[in-house]
Motif scaffolding. Structure first.
Motif, PDB file in Angstrom:
ATOM      1  N   VAL A 164       8.570  -1.501  -1.717  1.00  0.00           N
ATOM      2  CA  VAL A 164       7.637  -1.186  -0.785  1.00  0.00           C
ATOM      3  C   VAL A 164       7.995  -2.162   0.387  1.00  0.00           C
ATOM      4  N   ARG A 167       2.350  -1.730   3.546  1.00  0.00           N
ATOM      5  CA  ARG A 167       1.270  -0.848   3.046  1.00  0.00           C
ATOM      6  C   ARG A 167       0.238  -0.889   4.034  1.00  0.00           C
ATOM      7  N   ASN A 249      -4.216   4.664   3.114  1.00  0.00           N
ATOM      8  CA  ASN A 249      -3.530   4.510   2.015  1.00  0.00           C
ATOM      9  C   ASN A 249      -1.830   4.675   2.460  1.00  0.00           C
ATOM     10  N   GLU A 251       1.933   3.920   2.800  1.00  0.00           N
ATOM     11  CA  GLU A 251       2.652   3.458   2.201  1.00  0.00           C
ATOM     12  C   GLU A 251       4.409   3.809   2.638  1.00  0.00           C
ATOM     13  N   ARG A 253       8.172   3.067   1.459  1.00  0.00           N
ATOM     14  CA  ARG A 253       8.855   2.677   0.643  1.00  0.00           C
ATOM     15  C   ARG A 253      10.335   3.125   0.736  1.00  0.00           C
ATOM     16  N   HIS A 263       0.976   8.822   4.115  1.00  0.00           N
ATOM     17  CA  HIS A 263      -0.497   8.388   4.471  1.00  0.00           C
ATOM     18  C   HIS A 263      -1.337   9.489   4.609  1.00  0.00           C
TER      19      HIS A 263
END
Length: 490
Positions: A164, A167, A249, A251, A253, A263
């Motif tokens: 990740v 965030r 939300n 992220e 990764r 998102h």
């Protein structure tokens, strides 16, 4: 995946029979309003029912007339109720797969899957499956990207799996009003102030008695300030709410050679990129976002347009976060945050001459006017503000200008209102151009342009010394050392 339509063609999820009619009702609101007005005027409710029935029927017919097929070499999408069309894409041209799930789609367990080829697409040229079951998205994404990734593989996937990179954090919302959309909304607040009668009150106060004029002006100013604050607060709330709904939300990764971005709060969007097509990144810093220590991160990637929503990896966030993510992506921290080579005094002089040109012209014009007919006293403070602003702009643009070449990377930074630092892999540069205007020739500087297939396609080094332009290019691209220009520069 979904139900068969015959001859290898697959249909979308039958749950779309609940979604298409709703979308059509919203899309055809003018038609429904017209049928409602016609029914009310004629006293015949049939027209209203007929309008609703036609729109809902058209939405249902879309499901029966939409199908897709994934073959060994290409993918095809067949659509159209009144006009049939078949869109065909070679699988080797697929560069990215994105998904979008609005609230109604999420409630029904569906998602819109869109295939990107790196070309600008619109209308009938967009390959989008609206919509597929959410549980089938991962399998479809892997299947569609399989052929486009295979020629690049040359071995097993590399890079740490399941890493990740970033965030979303609620503190990022503080940059929302400082974006272009936020600033446009805030500008509306000042427009309201201008429309509340302050200027008219000031004019009227000149012909009114002192007490009446003062009361008129104070009342108008109070009304303007109140209205402006209301609109300003509303603009900030709208900007923050929009950013929250869009990027909450988030992220970013990395799974091996795949970069995955998701998102959204109510409407979830997902984008999948191939890391092996990554050629660098751009840290963008709009002036107000930069004053608060923020920046936005864009990918420089082949098959993905640069500078827009398609290439955005991180929205406005702390600059340290954007730089840290880019450094991990390209594994070159010096290119992201290392010192740059200045472009010299000639480039600085050009920034000052451009920034101070307007104040100089205004000062000359006002001086002539003052000698002949006079000018209002408030004009001179305004001129002073414009002059100081020009000086600050020139200083900032001069400090921002710079470049870095080495370790296989080309770095260029420029701009003030929107400062950007491009980090581009030198191996991806396919051509160089040295460009000089008449004024640049007189100043002894040139603009060096690197052409690449990634991002915005061209990256400029503004006003570098003309006698070093080709040597800079040759340092980044050793294949240039055999050219006559590089030998002459050396």
């Amino acid at each position: 995946m979904t139900g068969p339509a015959g001859d290898g063609w697959l249909r979308l999820s039958p749950r779309m029979l609940l979604v298409h009619p709703v979308h059509e009702v919203l899309r055809q609101l003018p038609v429904l309003i017209g049928s409602l007005v016609l029914g009310s005027t004629t006293g015949n409710p049939f027209w209203t029912l007929a309008g609703v029935g036609l729109v809902v029927g058209y939405g249902i017919a879309r499901w029966f007339t939409t199908s897709y097929r994934i073959d060994a070499d290409e993918v095809r999408l067949r659509t159209g109720v009144l006009r049939r069309s078949v869109l065909t894409l070679p699988r080797s041209r697929i560069r990215s797969v994105s998904t979008d799930a609005r609230l109604l789609h999420r409630l029904l367990g569906l998602a819109v899957l869109e295939v990107g080829t790196g070309q600008q697409a619109g209308g009938d040229t967009v390959f989008a499956l609206d919509a597929v079951p959410a549980q089938d998205v991962s399998r479809l994404r892997a299947l569609l990207l399989a052929d486009s990734l295979a020629p690049l593989a040359g071995g097993p996937a590399t890079g740490p799996p399941g890493q990740v990179l970033a965030r979303w954090h609620p503190s990022w919302l503080r940059y929302s009003p400082l974006s272009v959309t936020g600033l446009a909304m805030i500008a509306a607040a000042f427009g309201v102030v201008a429309q509340t009668g302050v200027l008219a009150a000031l004019r009227d106060s000149r012909v009114a008695r002192f007490g009446e004029g003062a009361a008129l002006v104070l009342g108008a100013i109070g009304t303007a300030v109140t209205a402006g604050l209301v609109v300003l607060i509303a603009a900030v709330v709208v900007s923050v709410t929009r950013s929250l709904l869009t990027y909450a939300n988030l992220e970013l990764r990395r799974d091996g050679d795949v970069l995955h971005l998701s998102h959204g709060l109510l409407r979830v969007r997902e984008h999948t990129f191939d890391m092996r097509r990554l050629r660098g990144g751009t840290v963008r810093e709009p002036v107000l976002v930069r004053l608060f220590g923020g920046a936005r991160l864009d990918a420089v990637m082949t098959g993905v347009g640069g500078g827009g929503e398609a290439s955005q990896l991180l929205p406005p966030c702390p600059r340290a976060t954007a730089e840290a993510v880019l450094a991990r992506l390209i594994d070159q921290s010096d290119a992201v945050s290392g010192p740059l080579t200045a472009h010299g005094p000639a480039a600085t002089r050009r920034r000052w001459s451009r920034a101070m040109a307007l104040p100089a012209v205004l000062a000359a014009a006002l001086s002539v006017t003052a000698l002949t007919s006079g000018v209002p006293s408030w004009v001179w403070p305004v001129l002073a503000v414009v002059t100081v602003g020009g000086g600050l702009l020139a200083t900032d643009r001069s400090r921002s200008l710079g470049h870095r070449v080495g370790d296989g990377w080309l770095v260029t930074r420029a701009g003030s209102v929107t400062r950007h630092r491009h980090c581009v892999a030198a191996a991806g540069i396919v051509a160089w151009t040295v460009r000089q205007t008449v004024m640049q020739r007189r100043a002894g500087v040139a603009t060096l342009v690197a052409a690449t297939a990634a991002g915005v396609k061209r990256y400029e080094l503004l006003d570098v010394p003309a006698d070093t332009a080709w040597s800079i290019a040759a340092t980044a691209s050793p294949w240039l050392t055999s050219s006559d220009w590089a030998r002459a520069a050396g």
